[in-house]
Design an enzyme around this catalytic site. Sequence first.
Site, mmCIF file in Angstrom:
data_model
loop_
_atom_site.group_PDB
_atom_site.id
_atom_site.type_symbol
_atom_site.label_atom_id
_atom_site.label_comp_id
_atom_site.label_asym_id
_atom_site.label_seq_id
_atom_site.Cartn_x
_atom_site.Cartn_y
_atom_site.Cartn_z
ATOM 1 N N GLU A 188 36.311 35.048 2.358
ATOM 2 C CA GLU A 188 36.722 35.530 1.036
ATOM 3 C C GLU A 188 37.296 36.944 1.156
ATOM 4 O O GLU A 188 36.784 37.757 1.934
ATOM 5 C CB GLU A 188 35.484 35.555 0.134
ATOM 6 C CG GLU A 188 35.793 35.303 -1.304
ATOM 7 C CD GLU A 188 34.494 35.174 -2.076
ATOM 8 O OE1 GLU A 188 34.189 36.115 -2.794
ATOM 9 O OE2 GLU A 188 33.801 34.146 -1.933
ATOM 10 N N ASP B 15 58.345 26.935 -9.371
ATOM 11 C CA ASP B 15 57.456 26.084 -8.580
ATOM 12 C C ASP B 15 58.354 25.225 -7.692
ATOM 13 O O ASP B 15 58.937 24.246 -8.146
ATOM 14 C CB ASP B 15 56.625 25.227 -9.540
ATOM 15 C CG ASP B 15 55.702 24.258 -8.822
ATOM 16 O OD1 ASP B 15 55.794 24.152 -7.579
ATOM 17 O OD2 ASP B 15 54.898 23.597 -9.513
ATOM 18 N N THR C 231 53.958 23.980 -2.519
ATOM 19 C CA THR C 231 53.041 23.289 -1.616
ATOM 20 C C THR C 231 53.590 23.541 -0.216
ATOM 21 O O THR C 231 54.726 23.996 -0.055
ATOM 22 C CB THR C 231 53.039 21.763 -1.840
ATOM 23 O OG1 THR C 231 54.374 21.276 -1.600
ATOM 24 C CG2 THR C 231 52.625 21.386 -3.249
HETATM 25 C C1 LIG Z 1 53.293 18.226 -5.923
HETATM 26 C C2 LIG Z 1 53.482 19.274 -6.939
HETATM 27 C C3 LIG Z 1 52.432 20.117 -7.326
HETATM 28 C C4 LIG Z 1 51.006 19.869 -6.932
HETATM 29 O O1 LIG Z 1 50.722 19.979 -5.598
HETATM 30 P P1 LIG Z 1 49.270 19.569 -5.065
HETATM 31 O O2 LIG Z 1 49.269 20.087 -3.668
HETATM 32 O O3 LIG Z 1 49.165 18.110 -5.169
HETATM 33 O O4 LIG Z 1 48.267 20.282 -5.906
HETATM 34 C C5 LIG Z 1 52.700 21.153 -8.194
HETATM 35 N N1 LIG Z 1 53.934 21.345 -8.672
HETATM 36 C C6 LIG Z 1 54.960 20.537 -8.343
HETATM 37 C C7 LIG Z 1 56.321 20.808 -8.926
HETATM 38 C C8 LIG Z 1 54.775 19.473 -7.475
HETATM 39 O O5 LIG Z 1 55.796 18.663 -7.180
#
Ligand SMILES: *Cc1c(COP(=O)(O)O)cnc(C)c1O
Length: 478
Positions: free
Chosen positions: A66, A241, A270
Amino acid sequence: MSHNVESTAFRSAIEVIRAVEPRVADAIGAELADQRESLKLIASENYASPATLLAMGNWFSDKYAEGTVGRRFYAGCQNVDTVEALAAEHAKELFGAAHAYVQPHSGIDANLVAFWAILADRVESPALKKAQVRQVNDLTEADWFALRRELGNQRMLGMSLDAGGHLTHGFRPNISGKMFDQRSYGTDPATGLIDYDRVAEAAREFKPLILVAGYSAYPRKVNFRVMREIADSVGATFMVDMAHFAGLVAGKVFTGDFDPVPHAHIVTTTTHKSLRGPRGGMVLCGPELADQVDRGCPMVLGGPLPHVMAAKAVALAEARRPDFADYAQRIVDNAQALADGLLRRGATLVTGGTDNHLVLIDVSGYGLTGRQAEQALLDSGIVTNRNAVPQDPNGAWYTSGIRIGTPALTTRGLGTAEMDATAELMHTVLTQTSAGTGPDGAPSKAKYVLDPATAESVGKQAADLLTPFPLYPEVELG
Ligand SMILES: *Cc1c(COP(=O)(O)O)cnc(C)c1O
């Protein structure tokens, strides 16, 4: 590393596991066999390298760490510091980011870290300043109560789910939808494309604290320069994202206006989708949000996973090699070949094609729901997932779409000729499948009819297509 060494490493690991719980050893072997045999068109999946996989399977998993590099709440973290710093350094160099936080366990977690970093920066910090205290524990009960209400009263504007947005961008079933007052922007019904004027209009009306861009099922590039201008015009923090397309950013297929990193205040991703790393997440940002982002653990994350950070460092080092740019370009070439192959055979594609790694087929033209098409393709050895199309009449469960993507097959080495062959196989299945009926004779959204001989024949051809491109050829479980 020679093939022999990798094969020995995985075989030995499985034997060690077998001595304790043979059923797990068997399942690991069976999973490799299944992955080798399936024509995997799941847009969010990939195959990580043996080095990335092996970096995860060791005693780094035993360590609590942590805190951040050099500032831990636990003693003895010098080796975790090494791998976390390496992963962050590779991420910063690869994406040209000022700061990288590599602790998030997944994409959802990375988004939560980003949301709370923005809330802390824009809502909590000003409140602390106003109350002339350094931290939340120093607030009076009344000020704390007021701050909590204020934190829970913020707005987010994100892409709508049926236009390809993600559940974590403020939708009610996810915690982001319970935290934020959310509105969404969709796509133009005629073209299927983002209409930036409409986004600007929605931003002007709604005045969000956060404008989110990014998607899981939008087959086109997004102009992040324009989105940033929209965010700036209403004083919103611009968050991207890039979970799905991080590999295309890393591989310099998305540059200029289409590279989110220079335009966004904060970028989440991710590491296991087109980026081809271990299952995990990451946040990139400028110096302004860096300190808040680094509070991700224990703010919203459980203890960091040092073994996964080690694997992130390995995968990011791989993504910095020149051949990764070639890989990223081939992902897009393959997606376009697949789209062209489907179009030539009469398919309807959302937006009429693709300029990234994914293609969204509207299967209503075949008289099928997404669910029927997904199952019929699966029976024929082709792994896809159903997905809503914009304004989907069948809703999010049955859907009218099939989402396909090329990162995984491109990793195996398949090229544009194989994509055309894949389009032919999909065309065969989709045209040979018909909607079934329920027990009362009414049309069913789930049942379907496909001659088993057709499914078998397509399955055989799909397997033949994969034969010249072995998966993990260096691993022989014997
Ligand atoms: C896949 C995805 C996530 C989530 O990812 P995880 O690793 O499954 O939590 C979040 N945002 C977008 C745009 C995604 O395509």
